[in-house]
Scaffold this motif. Structure first.
Motif, short mmCIF file in Angstrom:
data_model
loop_
_atom_site.label_atom_id
_atom_site.label_comp_id
_atom_site.label_asym_id
_atom_site.label_seq_id
_atom_site.Cartn_x
_atom_site.Cartn_y
_atom_site.Cartn_z
N ASP B 37 0.87 -1.17 0.00
CA ASP B 37 0.00 0.00 0.00
C ASP B 37 0.91 1.22 0.00
O ASP B 37 2.04 1.16 0.49
CB ASP B 37 -0.90 -0.01 1.24
N LEU B 213 -5.01 -0.63 -15.62
CA LEU B 213 -4.54 0.35 -14.63
C LEU B 213 -4.27 1.71 -15.27
O LEU B 213 -3.78 2.61 -14.60
CB LEU B 213 -3.27 -0.16 -13.94
N THR B 215 -2.02 2.79 -17.33
CA THR B 215 -0.64 3.28 -17.34
C THR B 215 -0.38 4.04 -18.62
O THR B 215 -1.08 3.86 -19.63
CB THR B 215 0.36 2.12 -17.22
N TYR B 342 0.96 10.04 -11.88
CA TYR B 342 -0.36 9.83 -11.29
C TYR B 342 -1.04 8.62 -11.93
O TYR B 342 -1.71 7.84 -11.25
CB TYR B 342 -1.21 11.08 -11.48
N GLN B 345 1.35 5.23 -11.04
CA GLN B 345 1.70 4.75 -9.70
C GLN B 345 0.87 3.56 -9.24
O GLN B 345 1.35 2.75 -8.46
CB GLN B 345 1.64 5.90 -8.70
N MET B 346 -0.37 3.44 -9.74
CA MET B 346 -1.18 2.31 -9.27
C MET B 346 -0.60 0.97 -9.71
O MET B 346 -0.91 -0.06 -9.12
CB MET B 346 -2.62 2.44 -9.78
N SER B 347 0.24 0.98 -10.74
CA SER B 347 0.81 -0.29 -11.18
C SER B 347 1.79 -0.86 -10.15
O SER B 347 2.10 -2.04 -10.19
CB SER B 347 1.50 -0.11 -12.53
N LEU B 349 1.17 -1.57 -7.11
CA LEU B 349 0.48 -2.59 -6.34
C LEU B 349 0.60 -3.94 -7.03
O LEU B 349 0.75 -4.98 -6.39
CB LEU B 349 -0.99 -2.23 -6.16
#
Lengths: 134, 406
Positions: B37, B213, B215, B342, B345-347, B349
């Motif tokens: 996280d 995601l 990207t 922005y 960044q979720m990648s 996880l």
């Protein structure tokens, strides 16, 4: 093909001159001011600083006599570094606030603002005489 | 394996392994990461707040400072948005100058990243080599714009400095240097046993995940997504020349979407950028470079402008997106900046899951994160600073709309 291709490159580096900028003195002097005094007296030599690029934007210079007080530079300054002085109809520039974009130079209708080559502006006091142009 | 206890390890906000402040929380079992996280928002600087109190001519220089590395991309995206609202026609040559600076920026940014990646692998020899090579691009940028970073060259309606004919030999010399270095860089980075062992099959992002995601940029291309704003929605001078999205299959046979593929994409984009700059220089049209040299006219045109627009630019890290809304006053009514990190960044996880602790630095760095560009929000009152749920955000946005309508 080597499995560590960086190795021959590293060996080649040993024979090359360093690419970094040279320190002003050949060896670190015991006292910096002492060394500078010696340089001034001509007893020691100093490695010259890196040459400035053309159209370098250094500390601002201001010609108060030509200024017509149009306030355009105040309007375009991104950092709010320029203050208008209504009594004399001139401006005051705070160099610590200045971001050296030279936009005020472009906008000035009488070209009373210029960028000099001076860049060594470090000071302990934000409002020292050297850092306020008026 | 399964009877090992699970530890929760926080890394950050300030940590030697991180280049910028961000808080990671890892659930670690043995050496393996179970879950990740992260909490961004540690370097919020209020750039948009500052922008909404300034006029567009001032904001272009504020944009330069959103990111230290992709300075011209943000400025270009903002300038494009404002130019669309105010219906300013940018001169042809200004487009070319903008593109050439943007490509040099891409070269220096990718080489900077390559150096950082080598450093994160513990391969500091390569880090120093990459950064030495990068200096050439920095020197050319300094020669052309006057500054190494924060170039201050883009203006609403054009560029502030033109390239003269006698500056071209210096640009050509830099391009020749890079053309001569290409093979060496490819060998040093891609044929090295250590790099192969550490990067291949590490931090894998599949094509499906990359798409889901959302990207962008080299992270998406390394997973096989053919997307590049320069090719998909050409801006500046990219419509005049041939730009293709670089996929990792230019070097390897198959696309895996691992850290190694991200190195491949970035290195070959440097090669492509050199080619693009050559093409741009060959067909540069004549001056002018600024739509209007009197700034008072630019200011009054921007003041009169009403409407909204978006500016999209392919920054070195991916798509950079600016939304501007003007309502006939000096400052924009609304300005939103979405930096490429922005989206990327979720990648983290996904790609950090199941990897080893020792690979955290390189995997985190592999998407080329730039936290200070990304952080647009930080919570200082009303509720916990860590988590903002969708409901809270919705409530806040409704409240703000009411406030604006009142």
């Amino acid at each position: 093909m080597s499995i560590v291709p960086a190795f021959p490159e590293v060996l080649r580096q040993i024979l090359k001159k360093p690419v970094t900028n040279l320190f002003p003195a050949r060896y670190l002097p015991k006292s910096i001011t002492g060394f500078l005094n010696k340089v001034a007296a001509g007893e020691a030599t100093i490695n010259p600083p890196v040459a400035l690029p053309p159209n370098f934007r250094g500390k601002i210079t201001y010609d108060r006599d030509i200024c017509i007080g149009c306030k355009l530079c105040v309007r375009v300054c991104p950092a709010h570094a320029i203050e208008f002085l209504p009594e004399t109809k001139t401006v005051r520039i705070f160099v610590t606030q200045c971001i050296f974009c030279a936009q005020c130079n472009d906008v000035c209708p009488v070209t009373c603002l210029h960028m000099s080559d001076e860049f060594m502006l470090a000071d302990t006091n934000r409002y020292s005489e050297n850092l306020i142009v008026e | 394996m399964s009877n090992k206890p699970v530890y929760t390890i926080p890394i950050g906000p300030i940590h030697p392994a991180l280049k910028e402040p961000i808080l990671f929380t890892f659930d670690i079992q043995g050496e393996v990461i179970n879950a990740v996280d992260f909490a961004p928002g540690k370097v919020h600087r209020g750039v948009e707040w500052m922008g909404m109190r300034r006029n567009p001519v001032q904001i272009v220089h504020l944009c330069d400072r959103i990111c230290g590395i992709c300075g011209v991309s943000h400025t270009l995206a903002f300038a494009r948005a404002v130019e669309q609202i105010a219906e300013i026609e940018v001169p042809e040559r200004a487009h070319y100058v903008r593109s050439i600076i943007a490509e040099f920026e891409r070269i220096q940014s990718h080489l900077l990243w390559a150096g950082v990646a080598a450093h994160e692998l513990g391969f500091d020899t390569l880090f120093h080599l990459a950064w030495r090579v990068r200096e050439e691009a920095m020197d050319v940028i300094e020669y052309l714009t006057g500054n190494r970073i924060n170039y201050g060259i883009v203006q609403v309606g054009g560029v502030r400095r033109d390239f003269t004919e006698d500056q071209f030999p210096r640009i050509r010399k830099a391009l020749e240097t890079y053309e001569g270095l290409v093979n060496k860089l490819v060998t040093l980075f891609l044929e090295d046993t250590t790099i192969k062992l550490r990067c291949m099959n590490t931090g894998v992002l599949t094509e499906k995940d990359a798409l889901e995601l959302c990207t962008v940029g080299p992270t998406a291309r390394a997973s096989g997504l053919k997307m590049d704003v320069r090719a998909d929605a050409p801006y500046a001078a990219y419509g005049d020349i041939d730009v293709k999205a670089i996929l990792p299959d230019v070097y390897a046979d198959c696309i895996k979407g691992d850290v190694y593929d991200r190195i491949v994409v970035r290195l070959f984009e440097v090669v492509d950028s050199v080619r693009i700059i050559r093409d741009l220089m060959d067909q540069m049209p004549a001056w002018p470079v600024l739509w209007e040299t009197r700034y008072a006219k630019i200011l009054s045109t921007c003041k009169k402008a009403e409407g909204e627009a978006i500016g999209r630019v392919e920054a070195p890290r991916g798509e950079c997106f600016h939304y501007v809304r003007m309502n006939g006053s000096e400052a924009p009514q609304q300005w939103k900046v979405k930096a490429s990190t922005y989206s990327n960044q979720m990648s983290w996880l996904k790609i950090l899951q199941g990897e080893q602790i020792a690979d955290i630095p390189i995997i985190v760095a592999s998407i080329d994160p730039c936290m200070s560009c990304t952080d647009r929000v930080t919570v200082i009152r009303d509720g916990s600073p860590d988590v903002m749920t969708k409901d809270t955000l919705h409530r806040l946005s409704v409240e703000k709309t009411r406030r604006l309508q009142a």
